[in-house]
Each structure stands twice: as C-alpha cells, then as structure tokens.
Design a protein around this motif. Structure first.
Motif, short mmCIF file in Angstrom:
data_model
loop_
_atom_site.label_atom_id
_atom_site.label_comp_id
_atom_site.label_asym_id
_atom_site.label_seq_id
_atom_site.Cartn_x
_atom_site.Cartn_y
_atom_site.Cartn_z
N ALA A 1 0.83 -1.21 0.00
CA ALA A 1 0.00 0.00 0.00
C ALA A 1 0.86 1.26 0.00
CB ALA A 1 -0.93 -0.01 1.21
N ALA A 2 2.01 1.21 0.66
CA ALA A 2 2.90 2.37 0.68
C ALA A 2 3.47 2.68 -0.69
CB ALA A 2 4.04 2.13 1.68
N THR A 3 3.49 1.70 -1.58
CA THR A 3 3.95 1.93 -2.95
C THR A 3 2.81 2.27 -3.91
OG1 THR A 3 3.71 -0.33 -3.82
CG2 THR A 3 5.69 0.15 -2.52
N GLY A 4 1.57 2.28 -3.38
CA GLY A 4 0.40 2.53 -4.23
C GLY A 4 -0.18 1.27 -4.84
N ALA A 5 0.26 0.10 -4.38
CA ALA A 5 -0.23 -1.17 -4.93
C ALA A 5 -1.07 -1.90 -3.89
CB ALA A 5 0.94 -2.05 -5.36
N ALA A 6 -1.78 -2.92 -4.35
CA ALA A 6 -2.57 -3.78 -3.47
C ALA A 6 -2.01 -5.19 -3.53
CB ALA A 6 -4.04 -3.78 -3.88
N LEU A 7 -1.89 -5.83 -2.36
CA LEU A 7 -1.48 -7.23 -2.28
C LEU A 7 -2.74 -8.08 -2.38
CD1 LEU A 7 1.21 -8.95 -1.36
CD2 LEU A 7 -0.19 -9.32 0.69
N VAL A 8 -2.74 -9.02 -3.35
CA VAL A 8 -3.93 -9.84 -3.57
C VAL A 8 -3.53 -11.30 -3.68
CG1 VAL A 8 -5.97 -10.22 -5.01
CG2 VAL A 8 -5.02 -7.91 -4.79
N ALA A 9 -4.20 -12.14 -2.90
CA ALA A 9 -3.97 -13.59 -2.93
C ALA A 9 -4.87 -14.20 -4.01
CB ALA A 9 -4.26 -14.21 -1.57
#
Length: 362
Positions: free
Chosen positions: A78-86
C-alpha cells in the motif's frame, strides 16, 4: 512424532484502480522490516512477492505467521500505491512481462523463452519435514493419487484478461506450458528419482537438477517433502486448512512406507487427466478418481482423503480444526467460487479485486 510444516505463499501486486499487475516488488521488499523482511523472497516476476513462514510444529503457529506476513506485505504494498492480492493468476494484464534481476531467473528466461514471460501466477507450497531423502521420494510416490483432490480444494484463479476463463484454476492451465511440471512419475526409490531427473536434464526439459517442478518433490534445500500443486489461498483460513491436510497426507504416507504398503501404480496420463479435471471444475461437480478411473462427486473424494489422514490429524491435534475448515469451505465455496460470486455482484473485475485484497488479510 510431530511433523514440522512450513508454508510459502506467492502474491500478486496490483494497481488498485486498473487491476493490472504493478511491477513494484523491489519497493515492496525494501519497505519490509524485521522478521517480515527476512521471510520475504524476490520471485521471478516484478509484480509478485513471496512470503515464507518459519518451521512450525502446529497449525496455530502457521496461522499466526501467515497472518502477520500477509499484513506486513499488504502494508508495504500500500505504501507503494499497490494492493497485495492472494489470487492464483494475472486477472487483467501484466504490462512488464520480464524476469526480475536475478542470474538464475535470467538463465531460466533464456532457456525456456516466452514461456518464462507468461503473465504472473501465484501458488502455495507446503513443506513437511521428513527424516531423509529416500523416505521423501517414497512419500511422494504415495501422494500422487491424492494431489488432484488437494488441487481441487485450492482453486483460486478463474479470471484472466479481464474475464472468467471457465476454469477454476487458470494458473494450472497456464503452467501446463512448462515442460517437467505436473504429477511426479512413480520412482520407487531415491536412485530411481535420480535416474529420471538426469534423463530429463539431458533432454533439456529441465534446465538442471533444480528445475524439478513436479507437484510433489523432495525439497532441494530442506529436509522436507514439498507439495506445490495449489493456487495461493484467498484467505489465511484457506492456507491453514491445506497445510494441515498436506501434513496429514505426508504423515499417512510415511506410515505406509514403514508398513511396506505399496504405492498405487496409476499411469501418468490418468493423473494428468485428474489434475486437469480438478483445475477445471474445482469442487463444483465431479472429479476423476485416478485409482478407480471413474468420475465421482468431488466431496466424496474429499471425504475419502480426510478418512485416510484422520489418525495423523488426530495425533497432531488438527482433526477438529480440519473438520471446521472443510465445513466452512463447503459453505462458502472455493476461492474460485467466491471470486465468481463477487464478480457477479459487482459486475466489475477491478471492484472484485478490491474485495479480494481485503479478504487476503482478513
């Protein structure tokens, strides 16, 4: 004897607006600290990150570590502007389809060509400790007939190119392009395993001995059996359930080896058919029973798997939790079924991925 267990999970990094893969793994890794940084891995693609538990003796410990690692990776993403998704496969597009800056990955890219640059896919690998390599090979021989059921339990990648593929695990379908990947041959012994690997390396199917990509294999690094058939689990609950079942299968296989019970001699082409069936349908229909050679209700085969591993589950204190996990899975559906329900409700793939990102850390 308590069998140790460890879990490796691969995740996609996605643009939260477009849903496309976000090539920011180096920034995500740099943002991790402490144990999370030590338990993270650079994967082959710029939009993937791998998080790895330590060696665990109980599923409560597995759950605690998986939850903490997922939260840490999600916060860094999130700090990079991305979302982690499984999620098991690239759902919309992968704009930077090159391997990360690693000599090993570059060698793989040169050898296998465009296959190595297919859109990113994410799996879950479960390691279970065994006493020696010879035993590990014999255990893998006995796991073969059960792994299509494990695959059906883990399906979590129906989306590709912005649409439902009609397959429950597109990751599995995509990986069929890789030579040397699939159900392991029946080896009989460590010497038989080594002969097969040498032959496949000589053919070029395997770049070298480290490119054993079978669904179950003796780990090249650790004293474990590594099962690598499943998509990454959508939730921590999904991952813990699969880890417990795989530990149960390994434990039951060890007992079979010690008792001198032979491994079922099922032809490779039958196992490949069973795996294709599992990846296509998941638990929503029938699965091929590779021993009997007939299609049967998927949940009947799940029940037989649980019956086969019940003594091991009970010995490790996992029986009640596994039954609860399977009841939850039957009620809520596999990851693929949940994705399809969310997509049907939202009508929009990026909106679906937003909800999947929330479930990843729930």
């Amino acid at each position: 004897m308590v069998l140790t267990v460890g879990v490796e999970e691969e995740f996609l990094l996605l643009d939260p607006v477009t849903g496309e893969n976000a090539p920011v793994v180096e920034k995500v890794l740099a943002g991790l600290t402490g144990a999370a940084r030590a338990q993270s891995r650079l994967e082959v693609r710029h939009s993937m990150v791998e998080m790895v538990t330590g060696v665990c003796t109980g599923l409560a410990e597995v759950r605690e570590q998986l939850g903490g690692l997922r939260r840490a990776a999600a916060e860094s993403a999130a700090a990079t502007g991305a979302a982690l998704v499984a999620i098991g496969a690239t759902p919309i597009a992968d704009p930077r389809r090159t391997v990360t800056d690693n000599p090993r990955f570059r060698a793989i890219g040169r050898h296998y060509g465009p296959i190595a640059h297919d859109p990113a896919v994410c799996g879950c690998h479960v390691h279970v400790g065994v006493s020696d390599r010879e035993l590990a090979v014999r255990v893998c021989d006995r796991l073969r007939v059960w792994l299509p059921v494990v695959q059906a339990l883990t399906v979590n990648s129906p989306l590709f190119s912005g649409a439902d593929t009609g397959h429950a695990s597109w990751r599995s379908m995509q990986l069929e392009r890789w030579p040397g990947l699939g159900p392991a041959p029946l080896h009989g012994s460590g010497a038989g395993y080594d002969r097969t690997v040498r032959t496949l390396v000589a053919s070029g199917v395997m770049l070298d001995e480290s490119m054993v990509l079978w669904y179950a294999r003796p780990s090249a690094t650790w004293p474990t059996v590594e099962v690598r058939v499943g998509d990454v689990g959508l939730t921590v609950d999904d991952a813990v359930l699969v880890a417990g079942l795989i530990r149960g299968l390994v434990g039951a296989a060890v007992e079979d080896v010690v008792a001198g019970r032979p491994a079922p001699e099922v032809p490779d082409h039958v196992l490949r058919a069973a795996h294709w069936n599992a990846a296509h349908a998941g638990l929503a229909g029938t699965l091929l029973d590779p021993v009997r050679g007939v299609a049967r209700p998927a949940w009947d085969l799940v029940g037989e798997l649980v019956a086969a591993v019940t003594p091991v589950l009970a010995r490790h204190g996992d029986l009640a939790g596994t039954h609860d996990g399977l009841q939850r899975l039957r009620r809520t559906g596999t990851g693929a079924e949940r994705q399809r329900r969310i997509l049907g409700r939202t009508g929009d793939v990026p909106a679906t991925l937003t909800e999947l990102a929330r479930l990843t850390v729930s």
